[in-house]
Design a protein around this motif. Structure first.
Motif, PDB file in Angstrom:
ATOM      1  N   MET A  56      27.234  42.136  43.199  1.00  0.00           N
ATOM      2  CA  MET A  56      28.395  41.722  43.299  1.00  0.00           C
ATOM      3  C   MET A  56      28.887  40.797  42.700  1.00  0.00           C
ATOM      4  O   MET A  56      28.351  39.725  42.020  1.00  0.00           O
ATOM      5  CB  MET A  56      28.190  40.995  44.761  1.00  0.00           C
ATOM      6  CG  MET A  56      28.681  41.585  45.951  1.00  0.00           C
ATOM      7  SD  MET A  56      28.944  40.530  47.324  1.00  0.00           S
ATOM      8  CE  MET A  56      27.127  40.527  48.083  1.00  0.00           C
ATOM      9  N   VAL A  57      30.387  40.730  42.147  1.00  0.00           N
ATOM     10  CA  VAL A  57      30.836  39.770  41.339  1.00  0.00           C
ATOM     11  C   VAL A  57      32.499  39.560  41.779  1.00  0.00           C
ATOM     12  O   VAL A  57      32.967  40.372  42.054  1.00  0.00           O
ATOM     13  CB  VAL A  57      30.837  40.283  39.878  1.00  0.00           C
ATOM     14  CG1 VAL A  57      31.364  41.456  39.536  1.00  0.00           C
ATOM     15  CG2 VAL A  57      31.415  39.259  38.898  1.00  0.00           C
ATOM     16  N   GLN A  58      32.785  38.235  41.552  1.00  0.00           N
ATOM     17  CA  GLN A  58      34.159  38.000  41.844  1.00  0.00           C
ATOM     18  C   GLN A  58      34.898  38.537  40.516  1.00  0.00           C
ATOM     19  O   GLN A  58      34.738  38.355  39.580  1.00  0.00           O
ATOM     20  CB  GLN A  58      34.619  36.694  41.823  1.00  0.00           C
ATOM     21  CG  GLN A  58      36.068  36.329  42.232  1.00  0.00           C
ATOM     22  CD  GLN A  58      36.327  34.837  42.757  1.00  0.00           C
ATOM     23  OE1 GLN A  58      35.596  34.318  43.558  1.00  0.00           O
ATOM     24  NE2 GLN A  58      37.409  34.484  42.547  1.00  0.00           N
ATOM     25  N   CYS A  59      36.077  39.270  40.913  1.00  0.00           N
ATOM     26  CA  CYS A  59      36.907  39.763  39.922  1.00  0.00           C
ATOM     27  C   CYS A  59      38.051  38.875  39.526  1.00  0.00           C
ATOM     28  O   CYS A  59      38.049  38.397  38.307  1.00  0.00           O
ATOM     29  CB  CYS A  59      37.329  41.441  40.142  1.00  0.00           C
ATOM     30  SG  CYS A  59      38.039  42.112  39.168  1.00  0.00           S
ATOM     31  N   ASP A  60      38.789  38.897  40.451  1.00  0.00           N
ATOM     32  CA  ASP A  60      40.000  38.052  40.236  1.00  0.00           C
ATOM     33  C   ASP A  60      40.129  37.317  41.760  1.00  0.00           C
ATOM     34  O   ASP A  60      39.371  37.497  42.480  1.00  0.00           O
ATOM     35  CB  ASP A  60      41.481  38.749  40.003  1.00  0.00           C
ATOM     36  CG  ASP A  60      41.765  38.900  38.601  1.00  0.00           C
ATOM     37  OD1 ASP A  60      41.590  37.858  37.786  1.00  0.00           O
ATOM     38  OD2 ASP A  60      41.976  39.685  37.883  1.00  0.00           O
ATOM     39  N   ARG A  61      41.057  36.477  41.841  1.00  0.00           N
ATOM     40  CA  ARG A  61      41.262  35.812  42.974  1.00  0.00           C
ATOM     41  C   ARG A  61      41.194  36.795  44.124  1.00  0.00           C
ATOM     42  O   ARG A  61      41.858  37.820  44.264  1.00  0.00           O
ATOM     43  CB  ARG A  61      42.629  35.070  42.986  1.00  0.00           C
ATOM     44  CG  ARG A  61      42.483  33.828  44.024  1.00  0.00           C
ATOM     45  CD  ARG A  61      43.452  32.675  43.405  1.00  0.00           C
ATOM     46  NE  ARG A  61      43.590  31.854  44.740  1.00  0.00           N
ATOM     47  CZ  ARG A  61      44.501  31.883  45.776  1.00  0.00           C
ATOM     48  NH1 ARG A  61      45.255  32.796  45.687  1.00  0.00           N
ATOM     49  NH2 ARG A  61      44.539  31.110  46.920  1.00  0.00           N
ATOM     50  N   ASP A  62      40.529  36.343  45.118  1.00  0.00           N
ATOM     51  CA  ASP A  62      40.247  37.411  46.518  1.00  0.00           C
ATOM     52  C   ASP A  62      39.896  38.666  46.020  1.00  0.00           C
ATOM     53  O   ASP A  62      40.305  39.550  46.976  1.00  0.00           O
ATOM     54  CB  ASP A  62      41.614  37.148  47.115  1.00  0.00           C
ATOM     55  CG  ASP A  62      42.008  35.802  47.444  1.00  0.00           C
ATOM     56  OD1 ASP A  62      40.712  34.971  47.771  1.00  0.00           O
ATOM     57  OD2 ASP A  62      43.232  35.479  47.896  1.00  0.00           O
ATOM     58  N   THR A  63      39.272  38.874  44.958  1.00  0.00           N
ATOM     59  CA  THR A  63      38.845  40.576  44.650  1.00  0.00           C
ATOM     60  C   THR A  63      37.475  40.352  44.325  1.00  0.00           C
ATOM     61  O   THR A  63      36.943  39.656  43.604  1.00  0.00           O
ATOM     62  CB  THR A  63      39.596  41.105  43.682  1.00  0.00           C
ATOM     63  OG1 THR A  63      41.128  41.039  44.138  1.00  0.00           O
ATOM     64  CG2 THR A  63      39.460  42.405  43.349  1.00  0.00           C
ATOM     65  N   LEU A  64      36.652  41.522  44.730  1.00  0.00           N
ATOM     66  CA  LEU A  64      35.427  41.425  44.398  1.00  0.00           C
ATOM     67  C   LEU A  64      35.112  42.845  43.647  1.00  0.00           C
ATOM     68  O   LEU A  64      35.803  43.946  44.117  1.00  0.00           O
ATOM     69  CB  LEU A  64      34.472  41.622  45.752  1.00  0.00           C
ATOM     70  CG  LEU A  64      34.182  40.300  46.275  1.00  0.00           C
ATOM     71  CD1 LEU A  64      33.492  40.570  47.671  1.00  0.00           C
ATOM     72  CD2 LEU A  64      33.447  39.280  45.390  1.00  0.00           C
ATOM     73  N   ILE A  65      34.092  43.001  43.069  1.00  0.00           N
ATOM     74  CA  ILE A  65      33.515  44.170  42.606  1.00  0.00           C
ATOM     75  C   ILE A  65      31.902  44.412  42.886  1.00  0.00           C
ATOM     76  O   ILE A  65      31.431  43.553  42.878  1.00  0.00           O
ATOM     77  CB  ILE A  65      33.416  44.624  41.213  1.00  0.00           C
ATOM     78  CG1 ILE A  65      34.827  44.279  40.577  1.00  0.00           C
ATOM     79  CG2 ILE A  65      33.032  45.936  40.784  1.00  0.00           C
ATOM     80  CD1 ILE A  65      35.224  44.540  39.052  1.00  0.00           C
ATOM     81  N   ASN A  66      31.553  45.601  43.573  1.00  0.00           N
ATOM     82  CA  ASN A  66      30.152  45.613  44.057  1.00  0.00           C
ATOM     83  C   ASN A  66      29.662  46.756  43.603  1.00  0.00           C
ATOM     84  O   ASN A  66      30.293  47.943  43.719  1.00  0.00           O
ATOM     85  CB  ASN A  66      30.153  45.087  45.540  1.00  0.00           C
ATOM     86  CG  ASN A  66      30.277  46.454  46.270  1.00  0.00           C
ATOM     87  OD1 ASN A  66      29.350  46.843  46.784  1.00  0.00           O
ATOM     88  ND2 ASN A  66      31.357  46.344  46.752  1.00  0.00           N
TER      89      ASN A  66
END
Ligand SMILES: Cc1cc2nc3c(=O)[nH]c(=O)nc-3n(C[C@H](O)[C@H](O)[C@H](O)COP(=O)(O)O)c2cc1C
Length: 356
Positions: A56-66
């Motif tokens: 899991m990683v935060q991508c931009d504000r309020d967005t995730l990539i998992n």
């Protein structure tokens, strides 16, 4: 703020989407206590998942990539321990089951017996979801929800086939992708799956999801749990207006914490009473009343609120046609011949409004 979903009265229209927060009874009980109307379990499969590090990683504000897989608890643990505990604590529990008919046939009857209010099937291709759905419908009396993927080449045709096969509701939608994030110090993908790819969720996917819900609402009257990209109360209102019956949320609760659920409930309540609506149902699908749009060239003027303007100049900067300028007294002037009415300036500044 109460609502009804699939014949069950829920204390709130907020449904927590399947994900890491609903990894166990403990997680689900916390979400329930935070004010969620219903909680979808992490996806249950006959094999417990083994997740790569990092997933899991935060991508931009309020967005995730998992690239998190399904549940890392065994099916037996869900059936024997997690579901009964969550249900006993009052959670309106929706069991997410993936990804083939072999998986669903092993557990759906027992999930119903354990007190789940509905089953959510997760599998995105006709070849897999239709057999799952047909088999599950024969085995249980509780409603069966199909979770849709925004990546589906023809989501509407797929949804229609699911409705014909007996789906009682839809969750729209899952995360989008695949996508990639690279660590620029090492050149390596940030996530630890085999190809380094992941799935996008949170704020960035919201416009895609709204479009999918809007299209879905045109072809079905079945309940829709609108899920994907809600990160503030305004997003939840949009989701309802597109055609959802309940507001799903996953990434925003991960990133903002459990108090976000209660906040969303209160802010939705304030929005409804502030706008004279008696219930959320009243705004569900409201956008459909305006579609298809007709006269796109209705005359409008942009109004500039001089008293609120900080003279930051953003509206001038973003105008591709250089139609906006300050005059010598630092007042806004618009060259009506140059202005193409694209509307971008209005969308970047609250001091500008459109007068129809
Ligand atoms: C870390 C993570 C894990 C997820 N795991 C699952 C899962 O096991 N099953 C599933 O159906 N959806 C899963 N999802 C997708 C969410 O349920 C949801 O559809 C998606 O994140 C879009 O909603 P959001 O933008 O509010 O996060 C997961 C999402 C995230 C962020």
């Amino acid at each position: 703020m109460e609502t009804t979903l699939l014949g069950r009265r829920l204390p709130s229209p907020i449904v927590i989407g399947s994900g890491p927060l609903s990894y166990s009874a403990e997680g689900m009980i916390r979400l329930h206590q935070a004010g969620a109307g219903a909680v979808v379990t992490k996806t249950i499969n006959q094999t417990a998942a083994d997740n790569p590090w990092r997933h899991m990683v935060q991508c931009d504000r309020d967005t995730l990539i998992n690239c998190e897989k399904w549940s890392d608890y065994s099916m037996e643990q869900w059936l024997e321990t997690e579901i009964p505990r969550a249900v006993a604590a009052g959670v309106n529990c929706i069991a997410s089951v993936g990804h083939t008919a072999e998986d669903s046939r092993l557990c759906v009857e027992r999930l119903e017996a354990a007190g789940c209010m509905a089953i959510e099937l997760v599998s995105y291709r006709d070849e897999t979801v239709l057999p799952m759905l047909e088999d599950t419908k024969k085995r249980v009396r509780i409603p069966v929800i199909v979770k849709l993927s925004p990546n589906s080449p023809d989501l509407i045709a797929h949804a229609r086939r699911c409705a014909d096969a007996g789906a009682d509701a839809f969750t729209a939608c899952d995360s989008m992708g695949p996508v990639l994030k690279i660590d620029i110090e090492t050149g390596r993908p940030v996530l630890g799956g085999k190809d380094g790819y992941g799935w996008l969720s949170g704020a960035m996917i919201r416009p895609f999801i709204l479009q999918r819900i809007c299209e879905l609402r045109k072809v079905t009257n079945l309940p829709i749990i609108g899920l994907g990209g809600v990160a503030k109360w305004q997003d939840a209102v949009e989701m309802m207006m597109a055609g959802a019956n309940c507001v799903g949320v996953c990434s925003a609760v991960i990133l903002k914490g459990l108090p976000f659920v209660g906040q969303l409930n209160r802010q939705l309540d304030d929005y409804l009473s502030g706008h004279g609506y008696g219930s959320l149902e009243e705004i569900s699908g409201i956008v459909q009343q305006h579609l298809p749009l007709e006269d796109q060239k209705a005359p409008y003027r942009m109004k500039w609120d001089e008293t609120r303007c900080s003279r930051c100049g953003k509206c001038i900067r973003v105008c591709p046609y250089t139609a906006r300028k300050w005059n010598e007294e630092q007042n806004m002037r618009v060259d009506e011949d140059a202005c193409r009415k694209c509307g971008l300036c209005v969308s970047v500044c609250d001091c500008l409004t459109i007068q129809e």
